[in-house]
Design a protein around this motif. Structure first.
Motif, PDB file in Angstrom:
ATOM      1  N   ASP A 127      58.681  58.930  55.647  1.00 30.00           N
ATOM      2  CA  ASP A 127      58.689  57.542  56.126  1.00 30.00           C
ATOM      3  C   ASP A 127      57.425  57.226  56.922  1.00 30.00           C
ATOM      4  O   ASP A 127      56.874  56.126  56.821  1.00 30.00           O
ATOM      5  CB  ASP A 127      59.938  57.279  56.976  1.00 30.00           C
ATOM      6  N   TYR A 128      56.966  58.190  57.703  1.00 28.91           N
ATOM      7  CA  TYR A 128      55.723  58.006  58.451  1.00 28.91           C
ATOM      8  C   TYR A 128      54.566  57.740  57.487  1.00 28.91           C
ATOM      9  O   TYR A 128      53.766  56.819  57.694  1.00 28.91           O
ATOM     10  CB  TYR A 128      55.445  59.243  59.309  1.00 28.91           C
ATOM     11  N   LEU A 129      54.495  58.518  56.398  1.00 33.79           N
ATOM     12  CA  LEU A 129      53.435  58.333  55.404  1.00 33.79           C
ATOM     13  C   LEU A 129      53.526  56.944  54.759  1.00 33.79           C
ATOM     14  O   LEU A 129      52.506  56.254  54.602  1.00 33.79           O
ATOM     15  CB  LEU A 129      53.511  59.415  54.333  1.00 33.79           C
ATOM     16  N   VAL A 130      54.719  56.539  54.397  1.00 32.24           N
ATOM     17  CA  VAL A 130      54.914  55.223  53.774  1.00 32.24           C
ATOM     18  C   VAL A 130      54.478  54.108  54.730  1.00 32.24           C
ATOM     19  O   VAL A 130      53.762  53.184  54.337  1.00 32.24           O
ATOM     20  CB  VAL A 130      56.388  55.036  53.337  1.00 32.24           C
ATOM     21  N   LEU A 131      54.872  54.212  55.994  1.00 33.75           N
ATOM     22  CA  LEU A 131      54.529  53.158  56.951  1.00 33.75           C
ATOM     23  C   LEU A 131      53.032  53.140  57.268  1.00 33.75           C
ATOM     24  O   LEU A 131      52.457  52.067  57.481  1.00 33.75           O
ATOM     25  CB  LEU A 131      55.353  53.313  58.228  1.00 33.75           C
ATOM     26  N   LYS A 132      52.402  54.304  57.292  1.00 33.40           N
ATOM     27  CA  LYS A 132      50.949  54.355  57.491  1.00 33.40           C
ATOM     28  C   LYS A 132      50.236  53.685  56.320  1.00 33.40           C
ATOM     29  O   LYS A 132      49.277  52.942  56.502  1.00 33.40           O
ATOM     30  CB  LYS A 132      50.465  55.802  57.650  1.00 33.40           C
ATOM     31  N   ALA A 133      50.697  53.964  55.099  1.00 36.31           N
ATOM     32  CA  ALA A 133      50.092  53.341  53.918  1.00 36.31           C
ATOM     33  C   ALA A 133      50.329  51.829  53.939  1.00 36.31           C
ATOM     34  O   ALA A 133      49.447  51.055  53.562  1.00 36.31           O
ATOM     35  CB  ALA A 133      50.659  53.960  52.646  1.00 36.31           C
ATOM     36  N   LYS A 134      51.482  51.422  54.391  1.00 36.59           N
ATOM     37  CA  LYS A 134      51.793  49.990  54.490  1.00 36.59           C
ATOM     38  C   LYS A 134      50.843  49.308  55.468  1.00 36.59           C
ATOM     39  O   LYS A 134      50.302  48.239  55.184  1.00 36.59           O
ATOM     40  CB  LYS A 134      53.243  49.802  54.947  1.00 36.59           C
ATOM     41  N   ALA A 135      50.602  49.925  56.611  1.00 38.42           N
ATOM     42  CA  ALA A 135      49.728  49.323  57.628  1.00 38.42           C
ATOM     43  C   ALA A 135      48.296  49.209  57.104  1.00 38.42           C
ATOM     44  O   ALA A 135      47.641  48.184  57.290  1.00 38.42           O
ATOM     45  CB  ALA A 135      49.787  50.139  58.912  1.00 38.42           C
ATOM     46  N   GLY A 136      47.794  50.268  56.498  1.00 38.59           N
ATOM     47  CA  GLY A 136      46.522  50.210  55.789  1.00 38.59           C
ATOM     48  C   GLY A 136      45.259  49.988  56.606  1.00 38.59           C
ATOM     49  O   GLY A 136      44.247  49.579  56.052  1.00 38.59           O
ATOM     50  N   ARG A 137      45.291  50.258  57.905  1.00 35.00           N
ATOM     51  CA  ARG A 137      44.075  50.130  58.716  1.00 35.00           C
ATOM     52  C   ARG A 137      43.215  51.380  58.515  1.00 35.00           C
ATOM     53  O   ARG A 137      43.698  52.393  58.014  1.00 35.00           O
ATOM     54  CB  ARG A 137      44.429  49.989  60.205  1.00 35.00           C
ATOM     55  N   ASP A 138      41.961  51.323  58.915  1.00 33.79           N
ATOM     56  CA  ASP A 138      41.072  52.483  58.780  1.00 33.79           C
ATOM     57  C   ASP A 138      41.670  53.716  59.445  1.00 33.79           C
ATOM     58  O   ASP A 138      41.657  54.808  58.878  1.00 33.79           O
ATOM     59  CB  ASP A 138      39.688  52.185  59.366  1.00 33.79           C
ATOM     60  N   VAL A 139      42.205  53.554  60.641  1.00 30.75           N
ATOM     61  CA  VAL A 139      42.802  54.674  61.372  1.00 30.75           C
ATOM     62  C   VAL A 139      44.004  55.248  60.617  1.00 30.75           C
ATOM     63  O   VAL A 139      44.243  56.448  60.640  1.00 30.75           O
ATOM     64  CB  VAL A 139      43.159  54.278  62.823  1.00 30.75           C
ATOM     65  N   ASP A 140      44.737  54.383  59.927  1.00 28.17           N
ATOM     66  CA  ASP A 140      45.885  54.841  59.133  1.00 28.17           C
ATOM     67  C   ASP A 140      45.423  55.693  57.958  1.00 28.17           C
ATOM     68  O   ASP A 140      46.028  56.728  57.659  1.00 28.17           O
ATOM     69  CB  ASP A 140      46.702  53.648  58.633  1.00 28.17           C
ATOM     70  N   PHE A 141      44.333  55.278  57.308  1.00 32.06           N
ATOM     71  CA  PHE A 141      43.802  56.062  56.199  1.00 32.06           C
ATOM     72  C   PHE A 141      43.293  57.420  56.685  1.00 32.06           C
ATOM     73  O   PHE A 141      43.464  58.427  56.004  1.00 32.06           O
ATOM     74  CB  PHE A 141      42.689  55.297  55.467  1.00 32.06           C
ATOM     75  N   GLU A 142      42.695  57.459  57.865  1.00 30.76           N
ATOM     76  CA  GLU A 142      42.252  58.736  58.437  1.00 30.76           C
ATOM     77  C   GLU A 142      43.447  59.668  58.636  1.00 30.76           C
ATOM     78  O   GLU A 142      43.392  60.844  58.268  1.00 30.76           O
ATOM     79  CB  GLU A 142      41.544  58.511  59.778  1.00 30.76           C
ATOM     80  N   ASP A 143      44.512  59.138  59.253  1.00 37.70           N
ATOM     81  CA  ASP A 143      45.720  59.942  59.467  1.00 37.70           C
ATOM     82  C   ASP A 143      46.313  60.400  58.136  1.00 37.70           C
ATOM     83  O   ASP A 143      46.723  61.554  57.990  1.00 37.70           O
ATOM     84  CB  ASP A 143      46.774  59.146  60.248  1.00 37.70           C
ATOM     85  N   LEU A 144      46.366  59.495  57.163  1.00 39.91           N
ATOM     86  CA  LEU A 144      46.928  59.843  55.856  1.00 39.91           C
ATOM     87  C   LEU A 144      46.124  60.954  55.185  1.00 39.91           C
ATOM     88  O   LEU A 144      46.702  61.905  54.652  1.00 39.91           O
ATOM     89  CB  LEU A 144      46.987  58.609  54.946  1.00 39.91           C
ATOM     90  N   ARG A 145      44.805  60.851  55.199  1.00 40.20           N
ATOM     91  CA  ARG A 145      43.970  61.895  54.585  1.00 40.20           C
ATOM     92  C   ARG A 145      44.214  63.247  55.262  1.00 40.20           C
ATOM     93  O   ARG A 145      44.332  64.278  54.599  1.00 40.20           O
ATOM     94  CB  ARG A 145      42.500  61.502  54.658  1.00 40.20           C
ATOM     95  N   PHE A 146      44.267  63.227  56.594  1.00 40.40           N
ATOM     96  CA  PHE A 146      44.517  64.450  57.357  1.00 40.40           C
ATOM     97  C   PHE A 146      45.851  65.078  56.943  1.00 40.40           C
ATOM     98  O   PHE A 146      45.943  66.270  56.660  1.00 40.40           O
ATOM     99  CB  PHE A 146      44.503  64.123  58.858  1.00 40.40           C
ATOM    100  N   LEU A 147      46.898  64.256  56.878  1.00 32.50           N
ATOM    101  CA  LEU A 147      48.231  64.761  56.540  1.00 32.50           C
ATOM    102  C   LEU A 147      48.330  65.205  55.085  1.00 32.50           C
ATOM    103  O   LEU A 147      48.951  66.224  54.785  1.00 32.50           O
ATOM    104  CB  LEU A 147      49.291  63.709  56.866  1.00 32.50           C
TER     105      LEU A 147
END
Length: 189
Positions: A127-147
């Motif tokens: 769910d965290y991954l889905v919500l990060k992708a939904k938000a779609g800010r630069d910082v979210d993409f950084e977190d997503l790539r890391f995870l």
């Protein structure tokens, strides 16, 4: 600014004793899954017992008792800056308001983890991954790539079918956008 696992447990316990409870939704989620001893950033809580928008009196009273300073998040909801066990902690309180939206099913399905004697509800990693992708800010993409790197190296595990299931909680356009963003960061869905 960092804080210890034990401090997180104390924060949740003391907020609860003042009528404020909820589900951790921010980066603290993945730090718990990684079993880190110290966390960075703030503690984002989706409240389930009060409305951060309409229960300002409860929040201000709790802040007074806990000796916290009250501020505002980028969404206009309350932010508490506190000191617990020698750690400076920023707590941001959230609810579904304006463009900030988390489906109820995601909140209801939160995972319970224990830190010391305190049970804490956190988002499931999917769910965290889905919500990060939904938000779609630069910082979210950084977190997503890391995870996703951690997932691909088997340091974290997820259930891909849970992510696909969660896409059904959003309208078709948003679900397609979330899926596209997750693929862009290397998640194989």
């Amino acid at each position: 600014m960092g804080f210890k696992r034990e401090t997180l447990a104390e924060v949740i316990s003391r907020l609860r004793s003042n009528g404020i409870d909820g589900v951790i939704i921010g980066s603290t989620v993945y730090m718990i899954y990684l079993k880190l001893k110290e966390f960075e950033d703030d503690i984002d809580i989706f409240t389930t017992t009060i409305s951060p928008t309409f229960d300002e009196d409860i929040i201000r009273e709790a802040a007074k008792k806990l000796k916290c300073i009250v501020g505002q998040t980028e969404w206009g909801t309350p932010q508490l800056r506190c000191h617990f066990s020698g750690d400076e902690v920023t707590i941001e309180l959230h609810e579904n308001i304006y463009d900030f939206y988390i489906p109820n099913k995601i909140i209801e399905d939160a995972k319970t983890v224990s830190i010391g004697s305190v049970d804490i509800k956190i988002l499931r990693l999917e769910d965290y991954l889905v919500l990060k992708a939904k938000a779609g800010r630069d910082v979210d993409f950084e977190d997503l790539r890391f995870l996703v790197d951690l997932i691909n190296s088997k340091d974290l595990s997820i259930n891909i079918s849970k992510i696909i299931e969660r896409l059904n909680l959003f309208d078709e356009y948003e679900a397609k956008l979330i899926r596209k963003r997750l693929k862009e960061v290397g998640l194989k869905i």
